[in-house]
Design an enzyme around this catalytic site. Structure first.
Site, PDB file in Angstrom:
ATOM      1  N   HIS A   1       0.789  -1.271  -0.037  1.00 36.43           N
ATOM      2  CA  HIS A   1      -0.096   0.032   0.081  1.00 36.43           C
ATOM      3  C   HIS A   1       0.879   1.479  -0.004  1.00 36.43           C
ATOM      4  O   HIS A   1       0.622   2.120  -0.753  1.00 36.43           O
ATOM      5  CB  HIS A   1      -0.866   0.037   1.370  1.00 36.43           C
ATOM      6  CG  HIS A   1      -1.891  -1.217   1.603  1.00 36.43           C
ATOM      7  ND1 HIS A   1      -3.023  -1.291   0.850  1.00 36.43           N
ATOM      8  CD2 HIS A   1      -1.787  -2.316   2.306  1.00 36.43           C
ATOM      9  CE1 HIS A   1      -3.454  -2.563   1.218  1.00 36.43           C
ATOM     10  NE2 HIS A   1      -2.628  -3.020   2.251  1.00 36.43           N
TER      11      HIS A   1
HETATM   12  C1  BDR Z   1      -2.931   0.698   5.577  1.00 33.74           C
HETATM   13  O1  BDR Z   1      -2.893  -0.001   6.666  1.00 33.74           O
HETATM   14  C2  BDR Z   1      -2.105  -0.366   7.024  1.00 33.74           C
HETATM   15  O2  BDR Z   1      -1.962  -1.754   7.810  1.00 33.74           O
HETATM   16  C3  BDR Z   1      -0.899  -0.131   6.085  1.00 33.74           C
HETATM   17  O3  BDR Z   1       0.357   0.112   6.567  1.00 33.74           O
HETATM   18  C4  BDR Z   1      -1.468   0.884   5.178  1.00 33.74           C
HETATM   19  O4  BDR Z   1      -1.248   1.971   5.499  1.00 33.74           O
HETATM   20  C5  BDR Z   1      -3.777  -0.318   4.572  1.00 33.74           C
HETATM   21  O5  BDR Z   1      -5.115  -0.550   4.809  1.00 33.74           O
END
Ligand code: BDR
Ligand code: CA
Length: 320
Positions: free
Chosen positions: A250
């Protein structure tokens, strides 16, 4: 486009983060790209794991990148109006589970992250600092609440959070970063600042498939091996959940956008945050189809050139 990569001016950025393996990779990508981004500071926030761990993890990553002079700040330890929700089920107990890592020795800055954000925006020429939130928006929302004058001075906020077609990952309706602090997200989306969003719709296309992780490992460096081991750890969760070939990386999408914006495409739309409903709390109500007359307030990304993204990432990680 190659030309675009070399002609964009260097952007001054503050990375606001809750590392998190994918946050860690985003920090590495930024620190490896000085011709594109100048990291003024890294502000940490409670999110994936509690604040004592996120502020430690950010420094572990800076030391891994051999950049111990990077300024790391400790920020808010809980959302603006709610108890903290964490994500150890994805990232492990430390937030950076996977490889064995040494505790950092570099210092943490004394100034509070929120004060650093406010002071930097007031000191730097207006319109020259970009905020890059990779976790819950608590530090940014608090800064905007304490110092509303800074809103006009932000160049852009490029954040990872939200979803439309993919709906939710922490609840059926909400993505984790927005869900954890919906009031802070509401402040950001109503701030009038130019906001670019990397939602799950985009990041779920940036999958750590085996050949892509093999390419990290083939760098044959400490950083390459570390990133591969982090990926091996956190992808077990998404592979099981979605039946996919890898996990979404992400947060590095935010930094990749600053380096090579043409990897991404999206729409300028209205995005509103649900802060009331228990059922859909933290939902990003994204008017992708333009069915309301609410004015556009965000560039909401919907697609990514995933191979281009991983090529860029692997090339940059190879520098560290
Ligand atoms: C987001 O939530 C976290 O678990 C990850 O680092 C990312 O920023 C994804 O939903
Ligand atoms: Ca994150």
């Amino acid at each position: 486009m190659q030309g675009q990569m070399t002609t964009n001016p260097i952007r001054k950025i503050i990375i606001d983060t809750d590392p998190g393996q994918d946050d860690a990779v985003a920090i590495l990508l930024a620190l490896a790209s000085p011709e594109n981004v100048d990291v003024l500071g890294i502000t940490t926030v409670a999110g994936n794991v509690p604040l004592p761990l996120t502020k430690k993890n950010a420094r572990i990553v800076c030391e891994l990148a051999k950049r111990p002079e990077t300024k790391v700040f400790s920020g808010c330890d809980r959302p603006m109006q709610r108890p903290l929700v964490t994500a150890e089920h994805v990232h492990g107990k430390t937030g950076l589970d996977g490889p064995v890592m040494q505790d950092p020795t570099m210092a943490l800055q004394h100034q509070h992250a929120v004060d650093f954000i406010i002071e930097t925006l007031r000191q730097e020429p207006s319109g020259t600092v970009t905020l890059c939130p990779l976790g819950p928006l608590t530090n940014i929302g608090t800064a905007l609440q304490q110092a509303p004058d800074i809103a006009d001075r932000v160049q852009e906020i490029v954040l990872m959070g939200g979803a439309y077609f993919e709906v939710g990952n922490i609840t059926p309706a909400a993505e984790f970063n927005i869900y954890v602090d919906p009031e802070a997200a509401d402040i950001v989306f109503k701030s009038g600042i130019s906001v670019t969003v990397m939602p799950l719709d985009t990041t779920h296309k940036a999958l750590t498939t085996k050949p892509r992780v093999d390419a990290f490992r083939a760098l044959n460096t400490q950083v390459g091996n570390m990133v591969a081991e982090w990926t091996d750890f956190f992808e077990r969760f998404d592979k099981e959940k979605y039946g996919s070939n890898g996990a979404p990386l992400h947060d590095p999408c935010v930094i990749a956008y600053l380096i090579q914006p043409d990897l991404f495409s999206g729409r300028m739309i209205n995005v509103a945050i649900e802060t009331q409903s228990e059922l859909t709390l933290g939902m990003t109500v994204a008017d992708w189809w333009g069915v309301t007359d609410r004015p556009a307030n965000a560039m909401f990304m919907g697609d990514i050139d995933a191979d281009g993204f991983f090529n860029l990432l692997t090339e940059r990680l190879g520098r560290l």
